[in-house]
Design a protein around this motif. Structure first.
Motif, short mmCIF file in Angstrom:
data_model
loop_
_atom_site.label_atom_id
_atom_site.label_comp_id
_atom_site.label_asym_id
_atom_site.label_seq_id
_atom_site.Cartn_x
_atom_site.Cartn_y
_atom_site.Cartn_z
N PHE A 13 90.25 34.25 75.67
CA PHE A 13 90.91 33.73 76.87
C PHE A 13 91.36 34.86 77.79
O PHE A 13 91.44 34.67 79.01
CB PHE A 13 92.09 32.83 76.48
N TYR A 14 91.64 36.02 77.22
CA TYR A 14 91.97 37.18 78.06
C TYR A 14 90.75 37.58 78.90
O TYR A 14 90.88 37.82 80.11
CB TYR A 14 92.41 38.37 77.21
N VAL A 15 89.59 37.67 78.28
CA VAL A 15 88.37 38.03 79.02
C VAL A 15 88.10 37.00 80.11
O VAL A 15 87.77 37.35 81.25
CB VAL A 15 87.16 38.12 78.07
N PHE A 26 94.02 25.09 81.12
CA PHE A 26 93.73 24.94 79.69
C PHE A 26 93.47 23.47 79.42
O PHE A 26 94.39 22.65 79.41
CB PHE A 26 94.91 25.44 78.87
N ALA A 27 92.20 23.11 79.23
CA ALA A 27 91.86 21.70 79.07
C ALA A 27 90.52 21.56 78.37
O ALA A 27 89.81 22.54 78.14
CB ALA A 27 91.82 21.02 80.44
N ASP A 30 88.91 23.68 75.37
CA ASP A 30 89.86 24.77 75.07
C ASP A 30 90.78 24.38 73.91
O ASP A 30 91.23 25.26 73.16
CB ASP A 30 90.70 25.11 76.29
N TRP A 31 91.07 23.10 73.77
CA TRP A 31 92.01 22.67 72.74
C TRP A 31 91.45 22.85 71.33
O TRP A 31 92.21 22.79 70.36
CB TRP A 31 92.41 21.20 72.96
N TRP A 32 90.14 23.09 71.23
CA TRP A 32 89.56 23.36 69.92
C TRP A 32 90.13 24.63 69.30
O TRP A 32 89.99 24.89 68.11
CB TRP A 32 88.04 23.47 70.01
N VAL A 33 90.80 25.43 70.13
CA VAL A 33 91.39 26.67 69.63
C VAL A 33 92.43 26.38 68.54
O VAL A 33 92.69 27.22 67.68
CB VAL A 33 92.04 27.45 70.80
N LEU A 34 93.00 25.18 68.57
CA LEU A 34 94.02 24.83 67.57
C LEU A 34 93.42 24.40 66.24
O LEU A 34 94.14 24.30 65.24
CB LEU A 34 94.91 23.70 68.11
N SER A 35 92.12 24.13 66.23
CA SER A 35 91.50 23.63 64.99
C SER A 35 91.54 24.66 63.88
O SER A 35 91.73 24.31 62.70
CB SER A 35 90.06 23.19 65.27
#
Length: 310
Positions: A13-15, A26-27, A30-35
């Protein structure tokens, strides 16, 4: 482990944020980051139910319960697997963003300094090595091997990598490539120009380069070339991709290198001055581009030409 699993996505996400002028919402996917972290938490739940005394007893082979020890090993191994896979996915994603960014930059700019994010690729590689060392150390521990000092070495390496990343990242100018991301490259759609039309555009571009020496402008961009020649940017891009089979960066630098080769043969001007005179921003970039085209560095090229002439 749940928090450590977020480090890879954080770099991704920084890149992505480095490349956009406006913060991206953030939508969606992107929420797959919590998986990843949630999966690690689920893996750790059974072991979290074990009492503190039973957990402490696992440290001693004499007092440990074999079943609980197997649960501890399985929990740790599964968490490491999730961490490795999850981190690899986002690291590869970050590298793909950097690669795509560099390709897009070459389509609209003639110099890549401070735009290509090459420094980020090196730091991502350093992070990858650090995490590989972390996983390897854990794998050794799970196998019953625990070399003295490996944990400390791994921690120091990660601390140094993080500090270097933070220092370099905070001192980087923002990279906005809205123009490159939305530019019509001519390669992503059906051709709208005929071969004759693209041939005429090529002649006009050559005339601008040779007659007006536009390639000597270090900040030359596709938009500037479009304004100077009164040719639409998407027409120029299509001519590059469909007719000349090149990109803006290589097209412009072709003229620069040809001029540089001529100056190396006919003058004794300092190589660095030649690099700046023909439009390059640094000697290292000039040397790399020259060697890629002529198969040797500028200094060797000059010496060979002098030997031939002598």
């Amino acid at each position: 482990m749940p928090f450590v699993t977020l480090l890879g996505p954080a770099l991704y996400f920084y890149v992505r944020a480095m490349k956009a002028r406006k913060p991206r919402r953030f939508a969606g996917s992107d929420w797959w980051v919590l998986s990843g972290p949630l999966l690690v938490v689920l893996i750790m739940l059974p072991f979290s139910q074990v009492s503190a005394p039973d957990k402490l007893a696992l440290a001693n082979p004499v007092t440990r319960d074999p079943d609980l020890f197997l649960l501890a090993l399985t929990t740790r191994a599964a968490a490491i697997v999730v961490f490795s896979v999850f981190t690899a996915i986002y690291l590869i994603g970050a590298l793909r963003l950097q690669f795509t960014h560099k390709v897009n930059v070459k389509r609209v700019y003639s110099n890549l300094e401070k735009r290509s994010l090459d420094w980020l690729k090196m730091l991502l590689a350093a992070w990858a090595l650090g995490w590989i060392a972390f996983v390897f150390t854990d794998a050794l521990w799970l196998a019953g091997v625990s070399p003295v000092g490996t944990g400390a070495i791994s921690a120091v390496f990660e601390a140094v990598a993080f500090s270097a990343f933070a220092h370099i990242a905070l001192n980087q100018p923002a990279i906005y490539d809205d123009e490159t991301e939305h530019a019509d490259t001519g390669a992503d759609r059906q051709p709208i120009l005929t071969e004759d039309h693209m041939t005429r555009i090529t002649r006009k571009l050559d005339a601008a380069m040779i007659g007006q020496h536009l390639y000597k402008e270090s900040g030359l961009s596709l938009r500037r070339l479009s304004d100077e020649t009164s040719i639409k940017e998407n027409y120029i891009s299509e001519t590059f991709s469909q007719h000349l089979r090149t990109n803006f960066y290589d097209f412009v630098n072709g003229y620069r290198l040809k001029e540089a080769a001529s100056l190396l043969e006919d003058t004794d001007t300092n190589i660095l001055n030649i690099a700046y005179d023909v439009g390059f921003n640094s000697r290292s970039t000039f040397n790399s581009a020259f060697k890629r085209l002529f198969g040797m560095p500028p200094s060797e090229y000059r010496n060979r030409q002098s030997a031939i002439a002598g």
